[in-house]
Each structure stands twice: as C-alpha cells, then as structure tokens.
Design a protein around this motif. Structure first.
Motif, PDB file in Angstrom:
ATOM      1  N   GLN A 218     -15.381 -10.549  -2.837  1.00 52.52           N
ATOM      2  CA  GLN A 218     -14.396 -10.793  -1.775  1.00 52.52           C
ATOM      3  C   GLN A 218     -13.346  -9.686  -1.767  1.00 52.52           C
ATOM      4  N   GLU A 219     -13.119  -9.065  -0.594  1.00 54.62           N
ATOM      5  CA  GLU A 219     -12.134  -7.992  -0.487  1.00 54.62           C
ATOM      6  C   GLU A 219     -10.738  -8.554  -0.268  1.00 54.62           C
ATOM      7  N   TYR A 220      -9.727  -7.857  -0.838  1.00 52.31           N
ATOM      8  CA  TYR A 220      -8.326  -8.253  -0.690  1.00 52.31           C
ATOM      9  C   TYR A 220      -7.500  -7.017  -0.349  1.00 52.31           C
ATOM     10  N   GLN A 221      -6.593  -7.189   0.618  1.00 47.77           N
ATOM     11  CA  GLN A 221      -5.639  -6.142   0.959  1.00 47.77           C
ATOM     12  C   GLN A 221      -4.363  -6.342   0.139  1.00 47.77           C
ATOM     13  N   SER A 222      -3.641  -5.258  -0.086  1.00 49.14           N
ATOM     14  CA  SER A 222      -2.436  -5.334  -0.917  1.00 49.14           C
ATOM     15  C   SER A 222      -1.329  -6.116  -0.221  1.00 49.14           C
ATOM     16  N   ASN A 223      -0.494  -6.730  -1.028  1.00 48.79           N
ATOM     17  CA  ASN A 223       0.669  -7.477  -0.546  1.00 48.79           C
ATOM     18  C   ASN A 223       1.921  -6.753  -1.043  1.00 48.79           C
ATOM     19  N   GLN A 224       2.245  -5.663  -0.366  1.00 49.98           N
ATOM     20  CA  GLN A 224       3.336  -4.812  -0.837  1.00 49.98           C
ATOM     21  C   GLN A 224       4.711  -5.387  -0.559  1.00 49.98           C
ATOM     22  N   SER A 225       4.806  -6.487   0.163  1.00 50.39           N
ATOM     23  CA  SER A 225       6.112  -7.078   0.447  1.00 50.39           C
ATOM     24  C   SER A 225       6.779  -7.601  -0.819  1.00 50.39           C
ATOM     25  N   VAL A 226       5.992  -7.863  -1.853  1.00 47.68           N
ATOM     26  CA  VAL A 226       6.580  -8.351  -3.112  1.00 47.68           C
ATOM     27  C   VAL A 226       6.869  -7.210  -4.074  1.00 47.68           C
ATOM     28  N   ASN A 227       6.536  -6.005  -3.681  1.00 52.30           N
ATOM     29  CA  ASN A 227       6.727  -4.844  -4.555  1.00 52.30           C
ATOM     30  C   ASN A 227       8.089  -4.209  -4.266  1.00 52.30           C
ATOM     31  N   PRO A 228       8.988  -4.155  -5.248  1.00 52.45           N
ATOM     32  CA  PRO A 228      10.316  -3.572  -4.998  1.00 52.45           C
ATOM     33  C   PRO A 228      10.278  -2.078  -4.699  1.00 52.45           C
ATOM     34  N   ASP A 229       9.191  -1.411  -5.084  1.00 50.11           N
ATOM     35  CA  ASP A 229       9.069   0.023  -4.818  1.00 50.11           C
ATOM     36  C   ASP A 229       7.644   0.300  -4.350  1.00 50.11           C
ATOM     37  N   PRO A 230       7.300  -0.117  -3.134  1.00 47.04           N
ATOM     38  CA  PRO A 230       5.919  -0.009  -2.669  1.00 47.04           C
ATOM     39  C   PRO A 230       5.468   1.437  -2.485  1.00 47.04           C
ATOM     40  N   TYR A 231       4.184   1.653  -2.713  1.00 48.69           N
ATOM     41  CA  TYR A 231       3.600   2.976  -2.530  1.00 48.69           C
ATOM     42  C   TYR A 231       3.613   3.359  -1.057  1.00 48.69           C
ATOM     43  N   GLU A 232       3.956   4.618  -0.792  1.00 45.09           N
ATOM     44  CA  GLU A 232       3.895   5.173   0.553  1.00 45.09           C
ATOM     45  C   GLU A 232       3.289   6.565   0.478  1.00 45.09           C
ATOM     46  N   SER A 233       2.562   6.931   1.520  1.00 43.31           N
ATOM     47  CA  SER A 233       2.000   8.271   1.587  1.00 43.31           C
ATOM     48  C   SER A 233       3.130   9.296   1.638  1.00 43.31           C
ATOM     49  N   GLN A 234       2.949  10.397   0.930  1.00 43.07           N
ATOM     50  CA  GLN A 234       3.972  11.445   0.901  1.00 43.07           C
ATOM     51  C   GLN A 234       3.312  12.796   0.654  1.00 43.07           C
ATOM     52  N   THR A 235       4.070  13.848   0.880  1.00 41.16           N
ATOM     53  CA  THR A 235       3.580  15.192   0.621  1.00 41.16           C
ATOM     54  C   THR A 235       3.734  15.516  -0.862  1.00 41.16           C
ATOM     55  N   LEU A 236       2.630  15.893  -1.496  1.00 39.27           N
ATOM     56  CA  LEU A 236       2.655  16.265  -2.905  1.00 39.27           C
ATOM     57  C   LEU A 236       2.700  17.787  -3.013  1.00 39.27           C
TER      58      LEU A 236
END
Length: 282
Positions: A218-236
């Motif tokens: 069973q596939e699950y998507q992330s629940n980032q609303s509970v993450n105080p510092d959620p991952y976001e795409s950025q320039t490395l």
C-alpha cells in the motif's frame, strides 16, 4: 513518546550493478546473413532480459568457425532507435578452423527506465532489455544522472510527532506540539540524505512529491503538516548536503521489513526510479 528506530548497518555506497536476470540460449543459427569472410555459427548468446537502472552491461556471444581454415568473424551491434536500426558497437574475433570462442561487446549503460532492442547483425539475432527501478538497501546511494546523490538513511516509528503551534506562540519560532495520528496508525519518520556531487555546478533538489513509501503493498504520501521543518525543493550549490525527514501515517504494528521508500522523477532524457528497503538490493 514511544519510538522505534530502524537503520541498515551498511555504509554509504554507490550501487550500479547488473541484474542477475538474463537469458542464455543455444540458437540454431546459420551464417546466411553473416558479413564475415568465412562460415560461422552462433553457438550461444548470453544477454540479460532485465537490468536495474544505472547498470553497466556487456553482451557475450559464443561463435564457432565451422570451416577448416582460419577466419575472422565480424559483426555490428545495432540498437533500434525511433524505429530505425543504428550501429552502436562492432565485434570481431579470429578463429581457427573448427574453433569456437567468446566475443564480448563494449559496455552499455542504462540510466533510465524503459525498453531497449538490440541486434547482432551477422546472425540477425535480436533481443530486448527492460530497465527496471534500482533496488537499494537503506543508506545506499542512488547516483542520479543530473549530479545528485540520494540515499534513504532509515527511519523511526513515533507514537507522537511534533507540529508547530503558531496560534499560541509569542514569537516566530513555535513550540512544537506533539500530535497523534488519526485512527489505528503510528507516525513513520523517514530520513533522507540528498547531495550535489558536482564541483562546479548547482543542482535543484527533488520535488517532495517524488518521495513515497509502501507498506505491505500500500502506497502512502507524506504528511508534512506535522513536520516543524518540512522538506522543500531547493538549489544545492556544489558539494552541498541536506538531510530532511518525511513523515507518514502508517498502520500501527508496521515493522521495518514491511517498509520501502521510493523516489521517482522524469528528467529531459528519461524516467528514473529507485526503491530503498531493509532487504538486499540488485
């Protein structure tokens, strides 16, 4: 707060191997289409029918000189591209009369998912290869063609997980409030390491939507609303490293062996996918 960790004992390593799936046949092919200067017969071919992405593969053929004098076997290796056969390699082998020998092609790379079709022109021997997602253990690195290195380090099961509570905070930095998942679930926090391996170029880190987990199919998507510092795409920038967590609500009682995490995306040259789990990879 109850917490259970799982983490592979492997170190960080790159994996670029060939799948063991393949086929070895003994065709009854004559040299009626053989451009070589003598009578030859294809005794055996050893080519994989499935390989993981990032694999580097060679094809091996056993050819016999059925004549009585020494001759040189020669043939092109062609790939079908956009409906047209194009030469991608050439092989040759000198054989005495009655002698059989192995011919090995150059190495072929398969960074992207999809199907490839090849032909040994001397015998019109055609075969297909399916490139499938790369299977990795937690902590192993996926070498992405655009310059990224991605690894899923493992994770932890949490009965509660913090979330920011800015409504009651007196400043911009909220005090995390532990949150319990709905229903008979538990939080699963997966830790991901993303690196730009390039020395002189910046690279965009992946979109978070590309990361999913699978628990017992069973596939699950992330629940980032509970993450105080959620991952976001950025320039490395060159050699930059980031580590972030993805949080999922999964059924209570889920074990580490039940979990796999995948990342997939589409680049200009094709589709990519890698899957991490606690079991062995390719």
């Amino acid at each position: 707060m109850r917490r259970r960790f799982f983490l592979s004992s492997l170190g960080l390593t790159a994996l670029a191997g060939c799948s063991s799936n393949g086929n070895s046949d003994t065709p009854d092919n004559s040299n009626s289409n053989n451009p070589s200067s003598g009578p030859f017969e294809l005794v055996e071919s050893n080519v994989p029918n499935q390989v993981p992405s990032t694999a580097q593969v060679t094809f091996t053929f056993r050819v016999q000189n059925t004549g009585s004098e020494s001759n040189t076997f020669k043939s092109a290796i062609e790939e079908k591209q956009d409906g047209t056969w194009s030469t991608v390699d050439d092989v040759r082998l000198e054989l005495d009369g009655g002698e059989a020998g192995n011919i090995q092609t150059s190495q072929f790379s398969f960074p992207y998912l999809g199907s490839h079709q090849y032909r040994l022109t001397a015998f019109d021997r055609i075969w297909s290869i399916e490139v499938v997602p790369l299977q990795l253990r937690f902590q192993q690195q996926y070498v992405v063609p655009n310059g990224l290195l991605i690894s899923v380090l493992g994770g932890s099961f949490e009965s509660e997980y913090p979330r920011p509570n800015n409504e009651t905070a007196s400043n911009a930095t909220a005090t995390p409030t532990p949150t319990t998942p709905a229903g008979d679930n538990t939080w699963l926090a997966m830790r991901v390491d993303i690196r730009n391996r390039l020395q002189n170029e910046s690279v965009q880190s992946p979109d978070p939507s590309g990361f999913t987990i699978t628990v017992n199919g069973q596939e699950y998507q992330s629940n980032q609303s509970v993450n105080p510092d959620p991952y976001e795409s950025q320039t490395l920038t060159p050699r930059m490293v980031i580590r972030d967590s993805f949080v999922y609500a999964v059924p209570a009682g889920t074990a580490a062996d039940d979990v796999s995490m995948s990342w997939e995306t589409t680049l200009p040259d094709g589709e990519l996918k890698a899957i991490w789990s606690s079991s062995s990879g390719n």
